[in-house]
Scaffold this motif. Structure first.
Motif, mmCIF file in Angstrom:
data_model
loop_
_atom_site.group_PDB
_atom_site.id
_atom_site.type_symbol
_atom_site.label_atom_id
_atom_site.label_comp_id
_atom_site.label_asym_id
_atom_site.label_seq_id
_atom_site.Cartn_x
_atom_site.Cartn_y
_atom_site.Cartn_z
ATOM 1 N N VAL A 1 -15.740 18.076 23.570
ATOM 2 C CA VAL A 1 -15.538 16.585 23.537
ATOM 3 C C VAL A 1 -15.022 16.286 21.892
ATOM 4 O O VAL A 1 -15.457 16.561 21.124
ATOM 5 C CB VAL A 1 -16.811 15.667 23.594
ATOM 6 C CG1 VAL A 1 -16.296 14.237 23.388
ATOM 7 C CG2 VAL A 1 -17.241 16.038 24.991
ATOM 8 N N GLU A 2 -13.669 16.021 22.019
ATOM 9 C CA GLU A 2 -13.064 15.709 20.929
ATOM 10 C C GLU A 2 -13.029 14.036 20.540
ATOM 11 O O GLU A 2 -13.094 13.265 21.355
ATOM 12 C CB GLU A 2 -11.395 15.935 20.883
ATOM 13 C CG GLU A 2 -10.986 17.451 21.446
ATOM 14 C CD GLU A 2 -11.150 17.590 22.835
ATOM 15 O OE1 GLU A 2 -10.582 18.722 23.310
ATOM 16 O OE2 GLU A 2 -11.533 16.797 23.611
ATOM 17 N N SER A 3 -12.914 13.843 19.131
ATOM 18 C CA SER A 3 -12.872 12.492 18.708
ATOM 19 C C SER A 3 -12.249 12.475 17.222
ATOM 20 O O SER A 3 -11.887 13.495 16.715
ATOM 21 C CB SER A 3 -14.324 12.076 18.598
ATOM 22 O OG SER A 3 -15.007 12.658 17.579
ATOM 23 N N ASP B 1 -0.727 9.510 5.937
ATOM 24 C CA ASP B 1 -2.029 9.097 6.028
ATOM 25 C C ASP B 1 -2.868 10.597 6.418
ATOM 26 O O ASP B 1 -2.230 11.807 6.772
ATOM 27 C CB ASP B 1 -2.425 8.135 6.938
ATOM 28 C CG ASP B 1 -2.195 6.959 6.537
ATOM 29 O OD1 ASP B 1 -2.156 6.022 7.382
ATOM 30 O OD2 ASP B 1 -1.887 6.628 5.303
ATOM 31 N N SER B 2 -3.926 10.602 6.437
ATOM 32 C CA SER B 2 -5.126 11.705 6.862
ATOM 33 C C SER B 2 -5.974 11.400 7.881
ATOM 34 O O SER B 2 -6.210 10.378 7.987
ATOM 35 C CB SER B 2 -5.654 12.218 5.377
ATOM 36 O OG SER B 2 -4.973 12.673 4.672
ATOM 37 N N LEU B 3 -6.269 12.355 8.621
ATOM 38 C CA LEU B 3 -7.382 12.261 9.563
ATOM 39 C C LEU B 3 -8.120 13.533 9.661
ATOM 40 O O LEU B 3 -7.583 14.458 9.457
ATOM 41 C CB LEU B 3 -6.666 12.120 10.949
ATOM 42 C CG LEU B 3 -6.113 10.681 11.441
ATOM 43 C CD1 LEU B 3 -5.479 10.721 12.688
ATOM 44 C CD2 LEU B 3 -7.144 9.641 11.550
ATOM 45 N N GLN B 4 -9.630 13.384 10.040
ATOM 46 C CA GLN B 4 -10.212 14.376 10.557
ATOM 47 C C GLN B 4 -10.509 14.293 11.938
ATOM 48 O O GLN B 4 -11.306 13.366 12.443
ATOM 49 C CB GLN B 4 -11.442 14.740 9.594
ATOM 50 C CG GLN B 4 -12.254 15.744 9.830
ATOM 51 C CD GLN B 4 -13.481 16.137 9.091
ATOM 52 O OE1 GLN B 4 -14.517 15.018 9.187
ATOM 53 N NE2 GLN B 4 -13.413 17.059 8.412
ATOM 54 N N LEU B 5 -10.213 15.179 12.848
ATOM 55 C CA LEU B 5 -11.006 15.415 14.146
ATOM 56 C C LEU B 5 -11.985 16.313 14.222
ATOM 57 O O LEU B 5 -12.342 17.355 13.661
ATOM 58 C CB LEU B 5 -9.633 16.008 15.074
ATOM 59 C CG LEU B 5 -8.198 15.175 14.764
ATOM 60 C CD1 LEU B 5 -7.323 15.933 15.708
ATOM 61 C CD2 LEU B 5 -8.122 13.734 15.180
ATOM 62 N N SER B 6 -12.845 16.009 15.290
ATOM 63 C CA SER B 6 -13.994 16.531 15.503
ATOM 64 C C SER B 6 -13.903 17.024 16.982
ATOM 65 O O SER B 6 -13.242 16.366 17.778
ATOM 66 C CB SER B 6 -15.261 15.558 15.193
ATOM 67 O OG SER B 6 -15.258 15.304 14.071
#
Length: 103
Positions: A5-7, A16-21
């Motif tokens: 499951v990704e989020s 910008d920056s993002l961190q996916l899990s």
């Protein structure tokens, strides 16, 4: 039940920056060579590790949380895609999380 499951996706601006899990259940995140992939509009899927991201993306794992992360910095409009984690050897993929980068 084995699932990924990704989020963490969203709509951001260039730079910008993002961190996916990617959180695994029913299996250890260290099993099966689970990797990040992405599918951009009008393009075929590609592993993030094989994409030309210029070192802006890094992958990490937290075994205690059974989670794989994708840290993305200095995002560009061409990074817009559905990002998902997948294991070819296990034959499983998550549904993905959408990342949209506007200029």
């Amino acid at each position: 039940q084995v699932q990924l499951v990704e989020s963490g996706g969203g709509m951001v601006h260039a730079g910008d920056s993002l961190q996916l899990s990617c959180t695994a259940s029913g299996l250890a995140i260290t099993n099966g060579n689970i990797r990040w992939a992405r599918k951009a509009p009008g393009k075929g899927p590609e592993y993030v590790s094989s994409a030309n991201t210029g070192g802006r993306f890094t992958t990490s794992r937290d075994s205690a949380k059974n989670t794989l992360y994708l840290s993305m910095n200095n995002l560009r409009p061409e990074d817009t895609a559905l990002y998902y984690c997948t294991s070819e050897s296990l034959g499983i993929s998550g549904r993905g999380t959408q990342v949209t980068v506007s200029s």
